[in-house]
Design an enzyme around this catalytic site. Sequence first.
Site, mmCIF file in Angstrom:
data_model
loop_
_atom_site.group_PDB
_atom_site.id
_atom_site.type_symbol
_atom_site.label_atom_id
_atom_site.label_comp_id
_atom_site.label_asym_id
_atom_site.label_seq_id
_atom_site.Cartn_x
_atom_site.Cartn_y
_atom_site.Cartn_z
ATOM 1 C CG ASN A 48 -3.526 -2.409 7.042
ATOM 2 O OD1 ASN A 48 -3.459 -1.899 5.931
ATOM 3 N ND2 ASN A 48 -4.537 -3.171 7.416
ATOM 4 C CG HIS A 68 -4.809 -6.364 -0.360
ATOM 5 N ND1 HIS A 68 -5.971 -6.757 0.256
ATOM 6 C CD2 HIS A 68 -4.782 -7.008 -1.557
ATOM 7 C CE1 HIS A 68 -6.624 -7.589 -0.557
ATOM 8 N NE2 HIS A 68 -5.923 -7.749 -1.662
ATOM 9 C CE1 TYR A 114 -9.135 -3.655 0.471
ATOM 10 C CE2 TYR A 114 -8.303 -1.697 -0.628
ATOM 11 C CZ TYR A 114 -8.102 -2.801 0.182
ATOM 12 O OH TYR A 114 -6.858 -3.047 0.705
ATOM 13 C CD GLU A 157 -7.844 -9.142 -4.313
ATOM 14 O OE1 GLU A 157 -6.664 -9.423 -3.998
ATOM 15 O OE2 GLU A 157 -8.766 -9.096 -3.482
ATOM 16 C CE LYS A 159 -3.890 -2.321 2.322
ATOM 17 N NZ LYS A 159 -4.659 -2.456 3.571
#
Length: 142
Positions: free
Chosen positions: A106, A109, A43, A120, A3
């Site tokens: 965080n 992913h 998402y 994905e 990310k």
Amino acid sequence: MIKPDGVQRGLVGEIISRFEKKGFKLVQLKMMKVTKEVAEEHYKDLKDKPFFPDLIGYILSGPVVGMVWEGQGVVKAARKIIGATNPLEAEPGTIRGDLAVQTGRNVVHGSDSPENGERETALWFAGHGIVEWEAHMKPWLV
Ligand code: RTP
């Protein structure tokens, strides 16, 4: 996916290294600035969550690194290597447990099922597929 915070904090090599050292096989890798459409599609299961706008803003806040990893049990193992969604609950030794503090930052992913991994991969690497190669010196890889 690494990310935007993972990229900006210079953690790309560290994160790739953890998957390589485990013994998984890198078959696709790309740095990219995600479009809003791709982020929202990625998402889409979370679109009704109150944090969804912040999550999309976060993913659009800078380039990300998309990766596809192969190997026995890779989806489940990757979730363990990554650690719990909330980094404060993630075990030491996991990426989030070692390298992150906030749920909203965080660093990485991971796909939560092989089916979502396929979905994905198609979304993030449209038209490019994966790079097929043999790891002749690594018989523990599939
Ligand atoms: P990911 O999809 O990014 O691998 O994360 P995950 O499965 O561990 O967690 P998930 O529930 O799918 O949530 C996706 C991402 O949304 C952000 N989030 N923010 N503010 C909040 O309460 C909250 N909850 C989740 C996190 O960046 C999480 O990784």
